[in-house]
Motif scaffolding. Structure first.
Motif, PDB file in Angstrom:
ATOM      1  N   ASP A  33       0.803  -1.218   0.053  1.00  9.59           N
ATOM      2  CA  ASP A  33      -0.013   0.128   0.218  1.00  9.59           C
ATOM      3  C   ASP A  33       0.892   1.361  -0.040  1.00  9.59           C
ATOM      4  O   ASP A  33       0.668   2.202  -0.540  1.00  9.59           O
ATOM      5  N   LYS A  34       2.074   1.196   0.576  1.00  8.95           N
ATOM      6  CA  LYS A  34       2.916   2.426   0.951  1.00  8.95           C
ATOM      7  C   LYS A  34       4.415   1.978   0.478  1.00  8.95           C
ATOM      8  O   LYS A  34       4.546   0.898   1.003  1.00  8.95           O
ATOM      9  N   ILE A  35       5.189   2.736   0.011  1.00 13.38           N
ATOM     10  CA  ILE A  35       6.465   2.606  -0.162  1.00 13.38           C
ATOM     11  C   ILE A  35       7.050   4.009   0.132  1.00 13.38           C
ATOM     12  O   ILE A  35       6.816   5.058  -0.082  1.00 13.38           O
ATOM     13  N   VAL A  36       8.384   3.627   1.304  1.00  9.14           N
ATOM     14  CA  VAL A  36       8.922   4.566   1.692  1.00  9.14           C
ATOM     15  C   VAL A  36      10.301   4.647   1.067  1.00  9.14           C
ATOM     16  O   VAL A  36      11.193   3.783   1.110  1.00  9.14           O
ATOM     17  N   PHE A  37      10.801   5.884   0.766  1.00  9.23           N
ATOM     18  CA  PHE A  37      12.173   6.229   0.403  1.00  9.23           C
ATOM     19  C   PHE A  37      13.177   7.017   1.293  1.00  9.23           C
ATOM     20  O   PHE A  37      12.594   7.895   1.836  1.00  9.23           O
ATOM     21  N   VAL A  38      14.412   6.920   1.463  1.00  6.47           N
ATOM     22  CA  VAL A  38      15.021   7.594   2.189  1.00  6.47           C
ATOM     23  C   VAL A  38      15.347   8.946   1.586  1.00  6.47           C
ATOM     24  O   VAL A  38      16.104   9.731   2.264  1.00  6.47           O
ATOM     25  N   THR A  39      15.447   9.096   0.195  1.00  6.10           N
ATOM     26  CA  THR A  39      15.639  10.296  -0.436  1.00  6.10           C
ATOM     27  C   THR A  39      14.712  10.859  -1.614  1.00  6.10           C
ATOM     28  O   THR A  39      14.243   9.672  -2.042  1.00  6.10           O
ATOM     29  N   LYS A  40      14.500  12.014  -1.774  1.00  2.00           N
ATOM     30  CA  LYS A  40      13.658  12.349  -2.969  1.00  2.00           C
ATOM     31  C   LYS A  40      14.163  11.560  -4.274  1.00  2.00           C
ATOM     32  O   LYS A  40      13.775  11.396  -5.319  1.00  2.00           O
ATOM     33  N   ASP A  41      15.732  11.512  -4.572  1.00  2.00           N
ATOM     34  CA  ASP A  41      16.483  11.093  -5.548  1.00  2.00           C
ATOM     35  C   ASP A  41      16.130   9.829  -5.693  1.00  2.00           C
ATOM     36  O   ASP A  41      16.007   9.047  -6.924  1.00  2.00           O
ATOM     37  N   ASN A  42      16.097   8.887  -4.696  1.00  2.00           N
ATOM     38  CA  ASN A  42      15.605   7.506  -4.635  1.00  2.00           C
ATOM     39  C   ASN A  42      14.166   7.315  -5.189  1.00  2.00           C
ATOM     40  O   ASN A  42      13.988   6.481  -6.114  1.00  2.00           O
ATOM     41  N   LYS A  43      13.469   8.147  -4.768  1.00  2.00           N
ATOM     42  CA  LYS A  43      11.902   8.080  -5.080  1.00  2.00           C
ATOM     43  C   LYS A  43      11.827   8.406  -6.551  1.00  2.00           C
ATOM     44  O   LYS A  43      10.951   7.579  -7.127  1.00  2.00           O
ATOM     45  N   LYS A  44      12.522   9.232  -7.021  1.00  2.00           N
ATOM     46  CA  LYS A  44      12.578   9.721  -8.626  1.00  2.00           C
ATOM     47  C   LYS A  44      13.125   8.480  -9.491  1.00  2.00           C
ATOM     48  O   LYS A  44      12.274   8.210 -10.547  1.00  2.00           O
ATOM     49  N   SER A  45      14.131   7.935  -8.833  1.00  4.58           N
ATOM     50  CA  SER A  45      14.678   6.854  -9.752  1.00  4.58           C
ATOM     51  C   SER A  45      13.751   5.860  -9.749  1.00  4.58           C
ATOM     52  O   SER A  45      13.606   4.817 -10.739  1.00  4.58           O
ATOM     53  N   PHE A  46      13.155   5.397  -8.709  1.00  3.24           N
ATOM     54  CA  PHE A  46      12.271   4.337  -8.577  1.00  3.24           C
ATOM     55  C   PHE A  46      10.894   4.645  -9.709  1.00  3.24           C
ATOM     56  O   PHE A  46      10.465   3.715 -10.336  1.00  3.24           O
ATOM     57  N   GLU A  47      10.485   6.036  -9.585  1.00  2.00           N
ATOM     58  CA  GLU A  47       9.455   6.076 -10.434  1.00  2.00           C
ATOM     59  C   GLU A  47       9.526   6.134 -11.883  1.00  2.00           C
ATOM     60  O   GLU A  47       8.865   5.966 -12.821  1.00  2.00           O
ATOM     61  N   ASP A  48      10.842   6.587 -12.147  1.00  2.37           N
ATOM     62  CA  ASP A  48      11.342   6.537 -13.509  1.00  2.37           C
ATOM     63  C   ASP A  48      11.362   5.231 -13.975  1.00  2.37           C
ATOM     64  O   ASP A  48      11.392   4.878 -15.294  1.00  2.37           O
ATOM     65  N   VAL A  49      11.520   4.101 -13.153  1.00  2.00           N
ATOM     66  CA  VAL A  49      11.406   2.574 -13.820  1.00  2.00           C
ATOM     67  C   VAL A  49      10.093   2.035 -13.654  1.00  2.00           C
ATOM     68  O   VAL A  49       9.582   1.185 -14.352  1.00  2.00           O
ATOM     69  N   TYR A  50       9.572   2.191 -12.435  1.00  5.78           N
ATOM     70  CA  TYR A  50       8.051   1.427 -12.028  1.00  5.78           C
ATOM     71  C   TYR A  50       7.016   2.573 -12.135  1.00  5.78           C
ATOM     72  O   TYR A  50       7.003   3.594 -11.431  1.00  5.78           O
ATOM     73  N   ASN A  51       5.863   2.208 -13.022  1.00  5.07           N
ATOM     74  CA  ASN A  51       4.868   2.944 -13.149  1.00  5.07           C
ATOM     75  C   ASN A  51       3.567   2.455 -11.981  1.00  5.07           C
ATOM     76  O   ASN A  51       2.881   1.691 -12.622  1.00  5.07           O
ATOM     77  N   LEU A  52       3.750   2.683 -10.700  1.00  4.83           N
ATOM     78  CA  LEU A  52       2.784   2.195  -9.916  1.00  4.83           C
ATOM     79  C   LEU A  52       2.046   3.232  -9.115  1.00  4.83           C
ATOM     80  O   LEU A  52       2.428   4.253  -8.903  1.00  4.83           O
ATOM     81  N   ASN A  53       0.762   2.742  -8.654  1.00  4.11           N
ATOM     82  CA  ASN A  53      -0.264   3.737  -8.008  1.00  4.11           C
ATOM     83  C   ASN A  53      -0.206   3.631  -6.517  1.00  4.11           C
ATOM     84  O   ASN A  53      -0.849   4.167  -5.846  1.00  4.11           O
ATOM     85  N   ASN A  54       0.998   3.122  -5.976  1.00  2.00           N
ATOM     86  CA  ASN A  54       1.175   2.861  -4.359  1.00  2.00           C
ATOM     87  C   ASN A  54       1.298   4.631  -3.981  1.00  2.00           C
ATOM     88  O   ASN A  54       1.829   5.032  -4.625  1.00  2.00           O
ATOM     89  N   ASN A  55       0.993   4.560  -2.557  1.00  2.00           N
ATOM     90  CA  ASN A  55       1.201   6.075  -1.924  1.00  2.00           C
ATOM     91  C   ASN A  55       2.879   5.786  -1.691  1.00  2.00           C
ATOM     92  O   ASN A  55       3.214   4.856  -1.056  1.00  2.00           O
ATOM     93  N   LYS A  56       3.380   6.821  -2.066  1.00  2.00           N
ATOM     94  CA  LYS A  56       4.844   6.852  -1.959  1.00  2.00           C
ATOM     95  C   LYS A  56       5.291   7.990  -1.094  1.00  2.00           C
ATOM     96  O   LYS A  56       4.867   9.212  -1.149  1.00  2.00           O
ATOM     97  N   TYR A  57       6.377   7.940  -0.235  1.00  2.00           N
ATOM     98  CA  TYR A  57       6.737   8.815   0.729  1.00  2.00           C
ATOM     99  C   TYR A  57       8.308   9.125   0.775  1.00  2.00           C
ATOM    100  O   TYR A  57       9.006   8.023   0.373  1.00  2.00           O
ATOM    101  N   VAL A  58       8.673  10.072   1.252  1.00  2.00           N
ATOM    102  CA  VAL A  58      10.138  10.283   1.564  1.00  2.00           C
ATOM    103  C   VAL A  58      10.210  10.620   3.089  1.00  2.00           C
ATOM    104  O   VAL A  58       9.766  11.509   3.484  1.00  2.00           O
ATOM    105  N   ILE A  59      11.077   9.465   3.684  1.00  2.00           N
ATOM    106  CA  ILE A  59      11.347   9.992   5.170  1.00  2.00           C
ATOM    107  C   ILE A  59      12.714   9.598   5.386  1.00  2.00           C
ATOM    108  O   ILE A  59      13.122   8.323   5.115  1.00  2.00           O
ATOM    109  N   TYR A  60      13.344  10.541   5.681  1.00  2.00           N
ATOM    110  CA  TYR A  60      14.838  10.294   5.927  1.00  2.00           C
ATOM    111  C   TYR A  60      15.161   9.665   7.081  1.00  2.00           C
ATOM    112  O   TYR A  60      14.433   9.239   8.261  1.00  2.00           O
ATOM    113  N   ASN A  61      16.324   8.809   7.177  1.00  2.26           N
ATOM    114  CA  ASN A  61      16.792   7.919   8.225  1.00  2.26           C
ATOM    115  C   ASN A  61      16.708   8.862   9.598  1.00  2.26           C
ATOM    116  O   ASN A  61      17.409   9.865   9.448  1.00  2.26           O
ATOM    117  N   TYR A  62      16.236   8.126  10.406  1.00  2.00           N
ATOM    118  CA  TYR A  62      16.377   8.672  11.826  1.00  2.00           C
ATOM    119  C   TYR A  62      17.835   8.518  12.568  1.00  2.00           C
ATOM    120  O   TYR A  62      18.111   7.197  12.344  1.00  2.00           O
TER     121      TYR A  62
END
Length: 226
Positions: free
Chosen positions: A13-42
């Motif tokens: 349902d949700k996919i979490v990325f640790v950077t905006k760059d990771n998220k963009k790279s993922f979206e460039d490869v996969y066209n999915l409708n999941n909710n996507k978030y960027v949350i940095y490492n704690y």
């Protein structure tokens, strides 16, 4: 393979990325409708601050720069040796301390020896606790050829260091941290940045304190979100 991966990712349902760059790279490869978030490492900031209190040998009386990294090509320590050597020859007194080990150690040490900068460019080797060195230095640097979202920058921010990096994806780590400068990713860009810092005595704003509690809040909101 990408089709198999896509079918797996599509189940979430949700996919979490640790950077905006990771998220963009993922979206460039996969066209999915999941909710996507960027949350940095704690990072546990209290632990970093506590460990930074460990006593160490005194650093030089000049302005001190510290880097924590593996001695590998990506981190460009050999390039930094050349920049530092040129700055020293041009009369800009300062010291570099490098914490870390790796396959390029001997090559880098030979470069240090050949430039006669053994007294100002020091390889400290691997340290179980690098935080006291980061705390003791005036500046923290990461002049890599490329980076992702290095946690060492979170540690440097926690210790309220002025941070100098090259223009890589790591810039995302400093987007709300004004005690920093991003240099052009080449020798002249690094040279000009360090020269500017030394000539103008650019120092950290002690009134700014970095806090990453909002990351925990975002994780909590993500879990509670329907």
């Amino acid at each position: 393979k990408s089709l198999i991966d896509k079918n797996v990712y599509d189940k979430y349902d949700k996919i979490v990325f640790v950077t905006k760059d990771n998220k963009k790279s993922f979206e460039d490869v996969y066209n999915l409708n999941n909710n996507k978030y960027v949350i940095y490492n704690y990072l546990n900031q209290d632990e970093v601050i506590r460990k930074a209190e460990q006593p160490i040998e005194k650093l030089s009386d000049s302005l001190n720069f510290v880097t924590v990294s593996r001695l590998v090509e990506q981190k460009a320590i050999d390039r930094l040796v050349k920049v530092h050597s040129k700055l020293i020859k041009d009369g800009y007194k300062h010291n570099f301390y490098i914490i870390g080990d790796g396959p390029m150690k001997n090559e880098i040490q030979e470069l240090i020896n050949s430039n006669n900068i053994n007294n100002t460019f020091i390889l400290l080797g691997q340290k179980e606790n690098p935080y006291p060195y980061i705390k003791a230095a005036d500046y923290f640097c990461l002049f890599s050829y490329f980076e992702g979202y290095p946690m060492v920058l979170e540690e440097a921010k926690t210790l309220n260091k002025f941070i100098l990096i090259t223009d890589t994806a790591a810039r995302e780590n400093l987007q709300n941290y004004s005690n920093s400068i991003i240099a052009e990713n080449n020798e002249s860009g690094i040279y000009d940045t360090i020269k500017n810092v030394l000539e103008n005595n650019i120092r950290v704003n002690q009134n700014m304190k970095y806090n990453n509690d909002e990351i925990l809040l975002k994780i909590k909101q993500l879990i509670e979100e329907k």
